[in-house]
Design an enzyme around this catalytic site. Structure first.
Site, short mmCIF file in Angstrom:
data_model
loop_
_atom_site.label_atom_id
_atom_site.label_comp_id
_atom_site.label_asym_id
_atom_site.label_seq_id
_atom_site.Cartn_x
_atom_site.Cartn_y
_atom_site.Cartn_z
N HIS A 270 1.03 -1.04 0.01
CA HIS A 270 -0.07 -0.02 0.16
C HIS A 270 0.85 1.05 -0.05
O HIS A 270 1.99 0.89 0.78
CB HIS A 270 -0.78 0.07 0.97
CG HIS A 270 -2.24 0.92 0.94
ND1 HIS A 270 -2.20 1.94 1.39
CD2 HIS A 270 -3.22 0.64 0.57
CE1 HIS A 270 -3.25 2.69 1.32
NE2 HIS A 270 -3.92 1.92 0.60
N ASP A 328 -7.55 -5.47 0.07
CA ASP A 328 -8.33 -6.43 -1.67
C ASP A 328 -7.93 -7.60 -0.96
O ASP A 328 -8.21 -8.49 -2.04
CB ASP A 328 -7.62 -5.82 -2.77
CG ASP A 328 -8.46 -4.33 -2.80
OD1 ASP A 328 -7.56 -3.26 -3.27
OD2 ASP A 328 -9.53 -4.50 -2.70
C1 SDX Z 1 -5.97 -0.44 -2.58
O1 SDX Z 1 -4.47 4.10 -2.14
C2 SDX Z 1 -5.75 3.81 -1.21
O2 SDX Z 1 -5.58 3.84 0.17
C3 SDX Z 1 -6.08 2.84 -2.36
C4 SDX Z 1 -6.73 1.99 -1.62
C5 SDX Z 1 -8.00 2.59 -1.21
O3 SDX Z 1 -8.97 2.15 -0.37
O4 SDX Z 1 -8.67 3.42 -2.11
O5 SDX Z 1 -6.66 1.73 0.13
C6 SDX Z 1 -7.11 0.79 -1.96
O6 SDX Z 1 -6.16 0.24 -4.16
C7 SDX Z 1 -5.27 -0.52 -2.23
C8 SDX Z 1 -4.01 -1.61 -2.90
C9 SDX Z 1 -4.58 -1.96 -3.42
N1 SDX Z 1 -3.63 -2.80 -5.05
C10 SDX Z 1 -2.65 -3.97 -5.14
O7 SDX Z 1 -2.97 -5.17 -4.05
C11 SDX Z 1 -2.14 -3.79 -6.15
C12 SDX Z 1 -0.93 -4.90 -5.76
N2 SDX Z 1 0.42 -3.81 -4.61
C13 SDX Z 1 1.09 -2.91 -5.09
O8 SDX Z 1 0.80 -2.93 -6.74
C14 SDX Z 1 1.32 -1.67 -4.97
O9 SDX Z 1 1.73 -2.24 -3.49
C15 SDX Z 1 0.78 -0.06 -5.22
C16 SDX Z 1 0.56 0.13 -6.13
C17 SDX Z 1 -0.89 -0.54 -3.39
C18 SDX Z 1 1.29 0.12 -3.84
O10 SDX Z 1 2.49 0.47 -4.87
P1 SDX Z 1 4.10 1.83 -4.34
O11 SDX Z 1 3.31 3.04 -4.50
O12 SDX Z 1 5.12 0.98 -5.43
O13 SDX Z 1 3.69 1.24 -2.93
P2 SDX Z 1 5.87 1.35 -2.35
O14 SDX Z 1 6.26 2.72 -3.05
O15 SDX Z 1 5.54 1.22 -0.91
O16 SDX Z 1 6.55 -0.20 -2.95
C19 SDX Z 1 7.14 -0.02 -1.72
C20 SDX Z 1 8.26 -1.60 -2.41
C21 SDX Z 1 8.67 -1.34 -4.91
O17 SDX Z 1 9.13 -1.45 -4.62
P3 SDX Z 1 10.95 -0.51 -5.02
O18 SDX Z 1 10.43 0.71 -5.35
O19 SDX Z 1 10.87 0.05 -3.12
O20 SDX Z 1 12.47 -1.36 -5.30
O21 SDX Z 1 7.90 -2.55 -2.56
C22 SDX Z 1 7.41 -3.32 -3.79
C23 SDX Z 1 7.62 -1.98 -4.86
O22 SDX Z 1 8.11 -1.87 -6.25
N3 SDX Z 1 6.33 -3.55 -4.16
C24 SDX Z 1 5.72 -4.94 -3.95
C25 SDX Z 1 4.14 -5.00 -3.63
N4 SDX Z 1 4.27 -3.35 -3.54
C26 SDX Z 1 4.56 -2.89 -3.82
N5 SDX Z 1 6.64 -5.78 -4.94
C27 SDX Z 1 6.00 -7.08 -5.05
N6 SDX Z 1 4.39 -7.02 -4.05
C28 SDX Z 1 3.65 -6.25 -3.80
N7 SDX Z 1 2.74 -6.21 -4.25
#
Ligand code: SDX
Length: 394
Positions: A270, A328
Site C-alpha cells: 500500500h 483487497d
Molecule cells: C487500494 O490509496 C489507497 O488508499 C488505495 C486503497 C483505497 O482504499 O482506496 O487502499 C485501495 O488500492 C489498495 C491497493 C490494491 N492494490 C494491490 O493490491 C495491487 C498490488 N499492490 C501493489 O501494486 C502496490 O503495493 C501498490 C500499487 C498498492 C502500492 O505501490 P507502491 O506505491 O509502489 O508501494 P511502495 O512504494 O510502498 O512499494 C515499496 C516497494 C517497491 O519496491 P522498490 O521500488 O522500493 O524496489 O515494494 C514493492 C514496490 O515495487 N512492492 C511490491 C508490492 N507492492 C509494493 N512488491 C511485490 N508485491 C507487491 N504487492
C-alpha cells in the site's frame, strides 16, 4: 541538454489537500472516519450510519438515521429510460465499463441536481448517487446473465436490497441470509472512504473544474478500475487461482521479489500503510464468518491466501519493504463464496466508495477558497531549440 524547470514547490508531487473526513496513520495502521476508528464503525454501525457520518460529519441519532435511510431508500429506483442504456452494451461487457457509462449518463437525467452552486442540488445528487449505485451495479450483473432487472424493494436494507437485485428473479424471491447481509454491509463500510487515494483524487480534480457530480463519480469509477487500485480484488482471485496450490507459493513469492518480473502480489502492499491495513484484519475475520455460515470448510483459495500471508509476513523482502495484506486481499474470497462473479468485485468497491467520493466532493465544493486543481510538473524534455524546415531535416 535537458532544461529542468523548477516546479511550484507549494504543490507536492502527490497533490495534497485538506480534509476533515478520513484520517490514516500508515505506520501505525490506523484508519478513522471523522474521528471514529474503523474497527468501532465496522463492529457497531451499518453502512448508512457511516454514510451519514461521512456526509454530515456526525453519526446520526435514531430519528436522523430513520430519515436518512428513508431518503436513500426512496431514491433507489433509476429513470426507466436508463434501462435502455444497458441494451447498448455487449452482454459480455465488463460491468465496470457499464458502470462508467451509466453513472456518467445520470447527468442527462437528473437536471434538478446538477447545479454545484445550489446546496439543495448538491445534497440531492449525493443522495441519488448513494441510493442508485446498488441498482446500477446489480443491473450490470443481471444484464450479463440475460436475466431481467430486479427492482429495489423499500422494505429491505441497503445491503439486503443489493443482494436481492443481484440474485432474485421474477420466478424466485431471494431469501436474504442475515449473516451474509451483515457481512456485505460491513464490507461496504470497509470500502466507504480512504483519504486521498487515486480515485478520490480523480473525483476531486474533476470536481474542481465545476463538472457535475455524476460526471465526477464516473471519473472516479474509471480510476478505481485499475488493478493497482480497486481492480486488485479481482486480480487477487485470479492470482490465487493461478497459484492453485500451497506448494506453488514460493514460486510466486520469488517472482514478486524479482525486479525484472512485473508480477506483484495482488492484495499486498500500500502507498500509505506500512503496517497491517486495519481493514484487512476485519475482512479476514468476516471471511471466516461467511465461510462458516455457508458451511464452506477448507475453502482452497482461503487456505492458499492464509499460507501466502503467513509466508510473506515472515519473508525479509516483504518485512523490509513493509508490505502487508491490504483491503483487497480477502474480499474476493468472500464475494466468491456469496456467489458474486469475479467481474463484479470492483463494482462492489465502486458502489461502496461512491459515498466517500461524494462526501469528499461535497467537502471540496463547499470550501469557498477551493480553486481548480492544476498539478505542476518537473519538465525533463528537451530544452528550447531552433525550428528545422522539412527540406533541411536529415
Ligand atoms: C487500494 O490509496 C489507497 O488508499 C488505495 C486503497 C483505497 O482504499 O482506496 O487502499 C485501495 O488500492 C489498495 C491497493 C490494491 N492494490 C494491490 O493490491 C495491487 C498490488 N499492490 C501493489 O501494486 C502496490 O503495493 C501498490 C500499487 C498498492 C502500492 O505501490 P507502491 O506505491 O509502489 O508501494 P511502495 O512504494 O510502498 O512499494 C515499496 C516497494 C517497491 O519496491 P522498490 O521500488 O522500493 O524496489 O515494494 C514493492 C514496490 O515495487 N512492492 C511490491 C508490492 N507492492 C509494493 N512488491 C511485490 N508485491 C507487491 N504487492
Amino acid at each position: 541538454e535537458t532544461g529542468l524547470f523548477t516546479y511550484d514547490p507549494g504543490f507536492t508531487s502527490t497533490g495534497s489537500c485538506e480534509s476533515k473526513i478520513t484520517y490514516i496513520d500508515g505506520d501505525a495502521g490506523v484508519l478513522r472516519h471523522r474521528g471514529y476508528a474503523i474497527e468501532d464503525l465496522a463492529e457497531n454501525c451499518d453502512f448508512l450510519e457511516v454514510a451519514h457520518l461521512l456526509l454530515r460529519g456526525e453519526l446520526p441519532n435514531a430519528a436522523e438515521r430513520d430519515t436518512f435511510e428513508s431518503t436513500i431508500t426512496h431514491h433507489t429506483m433509476v429513470h426507466e429510460q436508463l434501462t435502455r442504456f444497458y441494451q447498448g452494451f455487449r452482454r459480455d461487457a465488463h460491468p465496470m465499463a457499464i458502470m462508467c457509462g451509466v453513472v456518467g449518463a445520470l447527468s442527462a437525467f437528473y437536471h434538478d441536481s446538477l447545479d454545484i452552486n445550489d446546496p439543495h442540488h448538491r445534497m440531492v445528487s449525493q443522495h441519488r448517487l448513494i441510493a442508485k449505485m446498488p441498482t446500477i451495479a446489480a443491473w450490470a450483473y443481471k444484464y450479463s446473465t440475460g436475466q431481467p432487472f430486479m427492482y429495489p424493494k423499500n422494505n429491505l436494507s441497503y445491503a439486503e436490497n443489493f443482494l436481492h437485485m443481484m440474485f432474485a428473479t421474477p420466478c424466485d424471491e431471494y431469501k436474504v441470509n442475515p449473516v451474509l447481509a451483515k457481512a456485505m454491509d460491513r464490507i461496504l463500510i470497509l470500502h466507504a472512504d480512504h483519504e486521498q487515494n487515486a480515485s478520490t483524487s480523480t473525483v476531486r480534480l474533476a470536481g474542481s473544474s465545476g463538472a457535475n457530480p455524476f460526471a465526477c463519480i464516473a471519473a472516479g469509477i474509471a480510476s478505481l478500475w485499475g488493478p493497482a487500485h480497486g481492480g486488485a480484488n479481482e486480480a487477487v482471485l485470479k492470482m490465487l487461482s493461478e497459484i492453485g496450490h500451497k506448494d506453488r507459493i514460493p514460486e510466486f513469492i520469488k517472482r514478486a521479489k524479482d525486479k525484472n518480473d512485473s508480477f506483484r502480489l495482488m492484495g499486498f502492499g500500500h502507498r500509505v500503510y506500512k503496517n497491517y491495513d486495519p481493514r484487512a484484519k476485519i475482512m479476514s475475520q468476516t471471511c471466516k464468518e461467511v465461510l462458516d455460515e455457508l458451511g464452506v470448510h477448507d475453502e482452497p483459495l482461503l487456505q492458499i491466501a492464509m499460507e501466502l500471508e503467513r509466508i510473506a509476513l515472515e519473508d525479509e523482502y516483504f518485512v523490509e519493504k513493509k508490505l502487508y495484506p491490504n483491503v483487497d486481499f480477502y474480499s474476493g474470497i468472500i464475494f466468491r463464496a456469496m456467489g458474486i462473479p469475479v467481474s463484479m468485485f470492483t463494482c462492489l468497491f465502486a458502489l461502496a466508495r461512491t459515498t466517500g467520493w461524494i462526501a469528499q466532493w461535497g467537502e471540496m465544493i463547499e470550501d469557498p477558497h477551493q480553486k481548480i486543481g492544476r498539478p505542476r510538473q518537473l519538465f525533463t524534455g528537451v530544452a528550447e531549440r531552433k525550428f528545422v524546415a522539412l527540406a533541411d531535416r536529415p
